[in-house]
Design an enzyme around this catalytic site. Structure first.
Site, PDB file in Angstrom:
ATOM      1  N   ARG A  81       0.856  -1.203   0.000  1.00  0.00           N
ATOM      2  CA  ARG A  81       0.000   0.000   0.000  1.00  0.00           C
ATOM      3  C   ARG A  81       0.876   1.233   0.000  1.00  0.00           C
ATOM      4  O   ARG A  81       0.638   2.184  -0.729  1.00  0.00           O
ATOM      5  CB  ARG A  81      -0.931   0.003   1.210  1.00  0.00           C
ATOM      6  CG  ARG A  81      -2.248  -0.699   1.003  1.00  0.00           C
ATOM      7  CD  ARG A  81      -2.109  -2.149   0.587  1.00  0.00           C
ATOM      8  NE  ARG A  81      -3.376  -2.844   0.532  1.00  0.00           N
ATOM      9  CZ  ARG A  81      -3.903  -3.494   1.576  1.00  0.00           C
ATOM     10  NH1 ARG A  81      -3.257  -3.570   2.725  1.00  0.00           N
ATOM     11  NH2 ARG A  81      -5.065  -4.096   1.451  1.00  0.00           N
ATOM     12  N   ASP A 110      -0.028  -6.733  -3.007  1.00  0.00           N
ATOM     13  CA  ASP A 110      -1.441  -6.419  -2.776  1.00  0.00           C
ATOM     14  C   ASP A 110      -1.978  -5.746  -4.036  1.00  0.00           C
ATOM     15  O   ASP A 110      -1.241  -5.571  -5.016  1.00  0.00           O
ATOM     16  CB  ASP A 110      -1.643  -5.568  -1.513  1.00  0.00           C
ATOM     17  CG  ASP A 110      -2.958  -5.937  -0.811  1.00  0.00           C
ATOM     18  OD1 ASP A 110      -4.027  -5.765  -1.440  1.00  0.00           O
ATOM     19  OD2 ASP A 110      -2.911  -6.412   0.333  1.00  0.00           O
ATOM     20  N   HIS A 157      -6.381  -9.885  -3.620  1.00  0.00           N
ATOM     21  CA  HIS A 157      -5.464  -8.789  -3.262  1.00  0.00           C
ATOM     22  C   HIS A 157      -4.269  -8.752  -4.206  1.00  0.00           C
ATOM     23  O   HIS A 157      -3.131  -8.573  -3.769  1.00  0.00           O
ATOM     24  CB  HIS A 157      -4.967  -8.954  -1.814  1.00  0.00           C
ATOM     25  CG  HIS A 157      -5.957  -8.504  -0.780  1.00  0.00           C
ATOM     26  ND1 HIS A 157      -6.244  -7.182  -0.550  1.00  0.00           N
ATOM     27  CD2 HIS A 157      -6.728  -9.213   0.078  1.00  0.00           C
ATOM     28  CE1 HIS A 157      -7.150  -7.092   0.420  1.00  0.00           C
ATOM     29  NE2 HIS A 157      -7.461  -8.302   0.802  1.00  0.00           N
ATOM     30  N   ASP A 200      -6.395 -14.172   2.224  1.00  0.00           N
ATOM     31  CA  ASP A 200      -7.488 -13.458   2.893  1.00  0.00           C
ATOM     32  C   ASP A 200      -8.432 -12.792   1.906  1.00  0.00           C
ATOM     33  O   ASP A 200      -8.060 -12.479   0.777  1.00  0.00           O
ATOM     34  CB  ASP A 200      -6.920 -12.389   3.853  1.00  0.00           C
ATOM     35  CG  ASP A 200      -6.027 -11.387   3.143  1.00  0.00           C
ATOM     36  OD1 ASP A 200      -5.244 -11.819   2.286  1.00  0.00           O
ATOM     37  OD2 ASP A 200      -6.130 -10.175   3.428  1.00  0.00           O
ATOM     38  N   GLU A 201      -9.664 -12.583   2.364  1.00  0.00           N
ATOM     39  CA  GLU A 201     -10.663 -11.725   1.713  1.00  0.00           C
ATOM     40  C   GLU A 201     -10.788 -11.982   0.208  1.00  0.00           C
ATOM     41  O   GLU A 201     -10.836 -11.033  -0.581  1.00  0.00           O
ATOM     42  CB  GLU A 201     -10.298 -10.245   1.966  1.00  0.00           C
ATOM     43  CG  GLU A 201     -10.294  -9.902   3.439  1.00  0.00           C
ATOM     44  CD  GLU A 201      -9.873  -8.472   3.747  1.00  0.00           C
ATOM     45  OE1 GLU A 201     -10.515  -7.860   4.601  1.00  0.00           O
ATOM     46  OE2 GLU A 201      -8.896  -7.969   3.135  1.00  0.00           O
ATOM     47  N   PHE A 248      -1.781  -1.986  13.674  1.00  0.00           N
ATOM     48  CA  PHE A 248      -1.319  -0.641  14.024  1.00  0.00           C
ATOM     49  C   PHE A 248      -1.800   0.424  13.033  1.00  0.00           C
ATOM     50  O   PHE A 248      -1.426   1.587  13.140  1.00  0.00           O
ATOM     51  CB  PHE A 248       0.206  -0.615  14.162  1.00  0.00           C
ATOM     52  CG  PHE A 248       0.730  -1.307  15.399  1.00  0.00           C
ATOM     53  CD1 PHE A 248      -0.129  -1.939  16.288  1.00  0.00           C
ATOM     54  CD2 PHE A 248       2.087  -1.325  15.683  1.00  0.00           C
ATOM     55  CE1 PHE A 248       0.349  -2.583  17.433  1.00  0.00           C
ATOM     56  CE2 PHE A 248       2.584  -1.949  16.827  1.00  0.00           C
ATOM     57  CZ  PHE A 248       1.713  -2.581  17.699  1.00  0.00           C
ATOM     58  N   THR A 269      -0.596  -0.145   5.625  1.00  0.00           N
ATOM     59  CA  THR A 269      -0.132   1.219   5.329  1.00  0.00           C
ATOM     60  C   THR A 269      -1.029   1.996   4.352  1.00  0.00           C
ATOM     61  O   THR A 269      -0.551   2.910   3.679  1.00  0.00           O
ATOM     62  CB  THR A 269       1.305   1.160   4.765  1.00  0.00           C
ATOM     63  OG1 THR A 269       1.312   0.284   3.634  1.00  0.00           O
ATOM     64  CG2 THR A 269       2.289   0.655   5.795  1.00  0.00           C
TER      65      THR A 269
HETATM   66  C1  ACM Z   1      -6.287  -8.912   6.523  1.00  0.00           C
HETATM   67  O1  ACM Z   1      -6.392  -8.011   7.358  1.00  0.00           O
HETATM   68  N1  ACM Z   1      -7.031  -8.876   5.434  1.00  0.00           N
HETATM   69  C2  ACM Z   1      -5.369 -10.009   6.705  1.00  0.00           C
END
Ligand code: ACM
Ligand code: ZN
Length: 564
Positions: A144, A173, A247, A314-315, A408, A458
């Site tokens: 990012r 990503d 991603h 993920d996602e 974070f 980020t």
């Molecule tokens: C994530 O926060 N998508 C791993």
């Protein structure tokens, strides 16, 4: 005042004084290198140039191998005459030197603020130290926001000062592909660059076809070798993450033929969230996707000495898979009923390839939504990390990085003082008080828990300072929860320690947030008036009121409060 807090220590009477004639004794070349780094920094500020000798048993500061000590443990025995450091290997010696660095005045071992008249001394003490967890991690999302190499090295150095031993690099990503892959040059020629949009991340319009791209960057394989070597000298393992199947608009912008053929829109590197474009993922029915990813894994496994490769997972939107004739043909051929299981097919196929290279597979907790690849190590991020327990119940090892506490990217103080970000607050105290092992856990889960990780996403960062601001001081709390003995939390004691250690971090030219000193306020209606309550997460920040209670005065003895 050491962060992370040592497992056991006792402080005696008197001091050991550093001086120009002192001698360091080491046993071998790798100890020599570590001690030389320490001595060089010390000398730059104090003017002392201590000598280092291999094989000396009479040195003032001596490193001695004690093979019976556990991995990463060390003993630091300081008398008024000598310092003895014992460890089974390099990691423990390195950690003992970090504790020594922290015990010297800030700036000394960062090579700053020359002061040749001051006394450099360490209290007489015995420290018997060892970490709670073998995995003490920090994830940095370099996709990012592309962190320039120089700045990444600075963060790795500061992390090693806090005895963090894993840096998980989120290299891929939708917003950028950050690693040179020799066989696929377009991954970085195209995938590393996005259109410039000056709005905050969620508001950025996607790239139009043909629009120029100017924001980004990537690490060459030589850069990455340098980063790995720099980290290894500081006892840090770099774990690469190559995201799949979602991603990854960055790689699909470079090689759009790897998306499902039902995708009929332009695929560009996304400058922001991406809307519908974020649903574009690798086609699970196309064998070229697997041969492409296998080639990438070939280069990644060659480049990174780590025994782990993180495959993301993920996602992943399944909307295109459900429509795609190739994906449907794959499901039929493999007797797969549901697109969720198609992800398991995808991850398992790539996982088997990674394992064939002698590496272990890691992935996000979405992998527990379908059949888990054999041996996969799961990062719990959803539902306070609970999703990883599904993996633990099946005997898988796991790491806790709950979004609610250890992401974070979230605000760390009152939001009106903080740079724009999202998802609510994870304050320094939230991080420090986090205990990963919950009472309701089966005992075996604790055995499978490898450790904890802070994850630095980020999306809202536009400079190295932005990243540092989000990381510090929270990374000090992460280091404590990863290292300190279970059940030893002491918030006021932690605050005292970080007040001593943070100046060292600042002397490394790192930007630290001051959010923990901010005064928060809560306004509630009270009859025809408003009641304003002031509070601060630090108990040592004093909030005083004038006699009639009309004019609140907030003050901190340590730093000027932004609320004046
Ligand atoms: C994530 O926060 N998508 C791993
Ligand atoms: Zn497909």
């Amino acid at each position: 005042p050491v962060v992370p807090v040592p497992a056991e220590y006792s402080v005696g009477e008197g001091y050991f004084y550093f001086n120009a004639d002192m001698k360091f004794g080491v046993e071998n070349e790798s100890q020599l290198r570590m001690v030389s780094d320490f001595v060089t920094l010390l000398g730059r500020q104090t003017g002392f140039i201590p000598s280092i000798m291999i094989g000396s048993e009479t040195a003032d500061v001596r490193l001695k191998t004690v093979t019976s000590l556990p991995d990463e443990a060390y003993n630091l025995i300081v008398t008024s005459e000598k310092i003895l450091i014992e460890s089974a290997g390099d990691a423990g010696f390195f950690y003992a030197l970090q504790s020594l660095r922290q015990l010297l005045p800030a700036g000394v071992v960062e090579g700053k603020k020359q002061n040749r008249t001051m006394e450099y001394k360490i209290p007489v003490m015995t420290v018997n130290d060892r970490p709670r967890f073998g995995y003490r991690g920090l994830m940095i999302d370099v996709s990012r926001y592309f962190m320039p190499k120089h700045n990444l090295l600075k963060i790795i150095d500061a992390a090693s000062f806090l005895k963090i031993n894993k840096i998980h690099l989120h290299l891929v990503d939708d917003n950028g592909w950050r690693l040179e892959i020799k066989k696929y040059p377009r991954l970085t020629q195209v995938g590393a660059w996005r259109v410039k949009r000056d709005e905050p991340f969620p508001n950025r319009r996607n790239q139009e076809e043909g629009e120029p791209v100017s924001v980004g960057g990537y690490y060459t394989q030589d850069d990455m070798r340098e980063i790995i070597r720099f980290a290894a000298l500081r006892q840090i393992e770099i774990i690469p993450e190559i995201e799949m199947p979602a991603h990854t608009n960055s790689s699909l912008a470079a090689y759009p033929e790897l998306a499902c053929p039902v995708v009929d829109r332009f695929i560009g590197v996304l400058p922001g969230i991406g809307g519908k474009n974020s649903e574009i993922v690798y086609c699970a029915g196309n064998d070229s996707v697997f041969s492409f990813l296998e080639d990438v894994i070939d280069e990644v496994s060659e480049l990174f000495p780590s025994k782990y490769i993180h495959l993301g997972g993920d996602e992943a939107s399944k909307v295109n898979w459900a429509k795609c004739p190739k994906c449907r043909a794959r499901m039929e051929a493999e007797h797969i009923e549901h697109t969720e299981e198609l992800q398991s097919y995808f991850m398992t196929r790539m996982s088997n390839y990674v394992r064939s290279k002698g590496k272990e597979v890691m992935g996000w907790d979405e992998l527990t939504n379908s059949t888990l690849p054999e041996g996969a190590i799961i990062y719990g991020w959803q539902g306070f990390g609970k999703a990883a327990l599904k993996a633990a119940a099946q005997g898988h090892r796991f790491i806790m990085t709950p979004a609610r506490i250890l992401y974070f990217i979230r605000y760390q103080g009152p939001q009106w003082f903080e740079p724009l970000t999202y998802f609510g607050n994870n304050t320094l105290k939230d991080v420090y008080t986090y205990e990963p092992v919950q009472e309701e856990w089966k005992p075996v889960y604790e055995d499978l828990l490898m450790g904890v990780q802070a994850s630095m996403w980020t999306e809202f960062c536009n400079s190295p300072d932005d990243v540092e601001y989000q990381l510090f001081p929270r990374l000090l709390a992460l280091s404590d929860i990863a290292w300190a003995k279970k059940g030893t939390k002491d918030w006021p004691d932690f605050l005292k320690r970080i007040d001593k250690v943070l100046p060292h971090i600042e002397a490394m030219d790192i930007t630290c947030a001051r959010s923990m000193y901010n005064i928060d306020h809560k306004v509630t209606p009270k009859g025809k008036k408003l009641m304003v309550e002031l509070s601060c997460i630090r108990p040592d920040v004093e909030i005083r009121y004038t006699e009639d209670g009309t004019e609140p005065v907030a003050s901190s003895s340590l730093y000027a409060s932004p609320l004046t």
